[in-house]
Design a protein around this motif. Structure first.
Motif, mmCIF file in Angstrom:
data_model
loop_
_atom_site.group_PDB
_atom_site.id
_atom_site.type_symbol
_atom_site.label_atom_id
_atom_site.label_comp_id
_atom_site.label_asym_id
_atom_site.label_seq_id
_atom_site.Cartn_x
_atom_site.Cartn_y
_atom_site.Cartn_z
ATOM 1 N N UNK A 1 6.524 -18.575 -21.434
ATOM 2 C CA UNK A 1 7.357 -17.428 -21.793
ATOM 3 C C UNK A 1 6.784 -16.145 -21.182
ATOM 4 N N UNK A 2 5.475 -15.983 -21.268
ATOM 5 C CA UNK A 2 4.835 -14.775 -20.729
ATOM 6 C C UNK A 2 5.055 -14.657 -19.225
ATOM 7 N N UNK A 3 4.970 -15.765 -18.521
ATOM 8 C CA UNK A 3 5.148 -15.740 -17.067
ATOM 9 C C UNK A 3 6.577 -15.373 -16.667
ATOM 10 N N UNK A 4 7.508 -15.573 -17.570
ATOM 11 C CA UNK A 4 8.906 -15.244 -17.288
ATOM 12 C C UNK A 4 9.255 -13.810 -17.664
ATOM 13 N N UNK A 5 8.310 -13.069 -18.225
ATOM 14 C CA UNK A 5 8.612 -11.757 -18.801
ATOM 15 C C UNK A 5 7.757 -10.679 -18.133
ATOM 16 N N UNK A 6 8.399 -9.792 -17.400
ATOM 17 C CA UNK A 6 7.696 -8.727 -16.698
ATOM 18 C C UNK A 6 7.455 -7.542 -17.625
ATOM 19 N N UNK A 7 6.343 -6.843 -17.393
ATOM 20 C CA UNK A 7 6.044 -5.637 -18.159
ATOM 21 C C UNK A 7 7.004 -4.520 -17.777
ATOM 22 N N UNK A 8 7.257 -3.628 -18.723
ATOM 23 C CA UNK A 8 8.224 -2.558 -18.513
ATOM 24 C C UNK A 8 7.734 -1.525 -17.508
ATOM 25 N N UNK A 9 6.432 -1.330 -17.427
ATOM 26 C CA UNK A 9 5.846 -0.358 -16.509
ATOM 27 C C UNK A 9 4.729 -1.016 -15.701
ATOM 28 N N UNK A 10 4.596 -0.636 -14.461
ATOM 29 C CA UNK A 10 3.405 -0.968 -13.681
ATOM 30 C C UNK A 10 3.339 -2.355 -13.100
ATOM 31 N N UNK A 11 4.358 -3.167 -13.287
ATOM 32 C CA UNK A 11 4.325 -4.507 -12.717
ATOM 33 C C UNK A 11 3.500 -5.473 -13.542
ATOM 34 N N UNK A 12 3.449 -6.703 -13.097
ATOM 35 C CA UNK A 12 2.726 -7.737 -13.823
ATOM 36 C C UNK A 12 3.574 -8.321 -14.933
ATOM 37 N N UNK A 13 3.027 -9.343 -15.582
ATOM 38 C CA UNK A 13 3.753 -10.059 -16.623
ATOM 39 C C UNK A 13 3.041 -9.948 -17.968
ATOM 40 N N UNK A 14 3.745 -10.345 -19.005
ATOM 41 C CA UNK A 14 3.163 -10.390 -20.338
ATOM 42 C C UNK A 14 1.930 -11.301 -20.332
ATOM 43 N N UNK A 15 1.083 -11.093 -21.319
ATOM 44 C CA UNK A 15 -0.142 -11.890 -21.445
ATOM 45 C C UNK A 15 -0.155 -12.572 -22.805
ATOM 46 N N UNK A 16 -0.792 -13.714 -22.852
ATOM 47 C CA UNK A 16 -1.040 -14.378 -24.135
ATOM 48 C C UNK A 16 -2.444 -13.993 -24.575
ATOM 49 N N UNK A 17 -2.556 -13.387 -25.744
ATOM 50 C CA UNK A 17 -3.852 -12.923 -26.230
ATOM 51 C C UNK A 17 -4.790 -14.101 -26.447
ATOM 52 N N UNK A 18 -6.014 -13.940 -26.016
ATOM 53 C CA UNK A 18 -7.033 -14.973 -26.201
ATOM 54 C C UNK A 18 -8.022 -14.523 -27.268
ATOM 55 N N UNK A 19 -8.834 -15.448 -27.714
ATOM 56 C CA UNK A 19 -9.804 -15.131 -28.747
ATOM 57 C C UNK A 19 -9.235 -15.356 -30.135
ATOM 58 N N UNK A 20 -10.043 -15.164 -31.176
ATOM 59 C CA UNK A 20 -9.609 -15.430 -32.548
ATOM 60 C C UNK A 20 -8.417 -14.554 -32.928
ATOM 61 N N UNK A 21 -7.445 -15.146 -33.615
ATOM 62 C CA UNK A 21 -6.295 -14.401 -34.109
ATOM 63 C C UNK A 21 -6.543 -14.004 -35.564
ATOM 64 N N UNK A 22 -5.808 -13.012 -36.031
ATOM 65 C CA UNK A 22 -6.033 -12.491 -37.375
ATOM 66 C C UNK A 22 -5.734 -13.560 -38.423
ATOM 67 N N UNK A 23 -6.578 -13.639 -39.424
ATOM 68 C CA UNK A 23 -6.382 -14.554 -40.541
ATOM 69 C C UNK A 23 -5.955 -13.719 -41.741
ATOM 70 N N UNK A 24 -4.645 -13.523 -41.852
ATOM 71 C CA UNK A 24 -4.087 -12.772 -42.971
ATOM 72 C C UNK A 24 -2.665 -13.259 -43.204
#
Length: 344
Positions: free
Chosen positions: A260-283
């Protein structure tokens, strides 16, 4: 030589003009006329249901806790569809781009079903439950032009008499009954106040009941980062990697999110969305609840953008709103078409 110089000068001026325009794009409030209001959203959902009765059903899944506003879900699918997908456009009132995106996806499915082979294939496989807003109270305040940054619902929580849009309310995306006790303890006036108890809010109860009634294979939640710290990223649930079955489900979800991220371009500056790495919030947020309690693949998409001036744009001008929502609709269409005959 003079001719070449003139051409270079014109190209340079055009580039400067483009950059100047990009830098000037920021937030607009009150929202432009192209955005939905609370009232127009109700009419739009009713119209989709009335015009496409064989494909679209409009349901009330609950009511908001203070003003008793209806929480609507558009159920879109065919009798053959066996795999269920949930899309919630908004938990936080100010994050209106998610509402626009969820509604645009509902329109894409309903309006183009008869004309698009891709949509026919998608709806032969998937049934979509689309909730444009789970927070109608906050959404109504923002879209009516009363307060741009209304985040929570309209519960009185700050300990003072009278409703204050700046401080009162519960953050619905911290009120789900999973890891709730691990969320930060903050006063009722804080923007991230998680409520007096897990699932204390009527809006979250409606979401939980919907989850209990349906075996959703996937759930997508749209948000917009007001600070820009999370803009144009996708966030997955927290996991315990030592649990093999959990890790397997997570890895499958990660592949879907990355595609999904690779199919989605950022609104400014070029490039694509990123999938966040590392621990996700536990809440007690939605993606953790659906993933851990109902074994649903669930992730959060932060839409908006950071302009060249470093400003987080979550209420863009109408032209950019259309561009952002159109980009996500295209990504959803291509993504679900690709996975219509396989696992997510």
């Amino acid at each position: 030589m003079m001719k070449n110089y003139s051409i270079l000068l014109i190209l340079s001026l055009l580039a400067l003009g483009t950059n100047a325009f990009a830098a000037a794009v920021g937030n607009v409030y009150p929202l432009p006329n192209g955005y939905q209001t609370w009232e127009s959203l109700q009419k739009e959902m009713q119209a989709l249901s009335s015009k496409h009765p064989d494909l679209v059903t409009l349901r009330v899944i609950g009511f908001s806790g203070t003003e008793k506003l209806p929480i609507h879900a558009l159920c879109i699918g065919t009798p053959d569809a066996r795999r269920k997908v949930l899309i919630i456009g908004q938990h936080h009132g100010s994050e209106v781009l998610g509402v626009e995106t969820a509604l645009a996806w509902a329109r894409e499915l309903a309006v183009n079903y008869k004309h698009s082979g891709k949509i026919k294939k998608i709806l032969a496989e998937f049934e979509f439950t689309i909730i444009p807003t789970l927070n109608p109270e906050g959404y109504r305040v923002v879209t009516s032009g009363q307060y741009q940054f209304k985040r929570k619902n309209n519960q009185e929580t700050d300990g003072r008499t009278g409703l204050d849009w700046r401080t009162d309310g519960v953050d619905l995306n911290r009120n789900y009954p999973v890891f709730w006790e691990q969320g930060a303890v903050v006063p009722g006036s804080h923007e991230n106040f998680k409520g007096s108890a897990p699932m204390s809010e009527a809006e979250v109860k409606a979401s939980v009941l919907l989850a209990q009634e349906n075996n959703f294979e996937l759930a997508i939640f749209f948000h917009s980062s007001a600070t820009g710290a999370y803009s144009e990223k996708i966030f997955l649930p927290a996991i315990d990697s030592s649990v093999p079955s959990q890790k397997e489900r997570y890895d499958s979800l990660l592949r879907f999110a990355q595609a999904y991220a690779k199919r989605t371009r950022k609104a400014f500056g070029g490039g694509h969305y990123e999938v966040a790495t590392g621990p996700s919030s536990r809440e007690g947020n939605a993606r953790n609840y659906f993933f851990h309690i109902h074994y649903t693949g669930a992730f959060l998409v932060e839409i908006g953008g950071i302009n060249p001036d470093g400003i987080s744009v979550i209420h863009p001008p109408d032209k950019m709103r259309k561009s952002i929502t159109g980009m996500h609709v295209k990504a959803l269409r291509n993504q679900f078409y690709r996975f219509s005959r396989g696992k997510l």
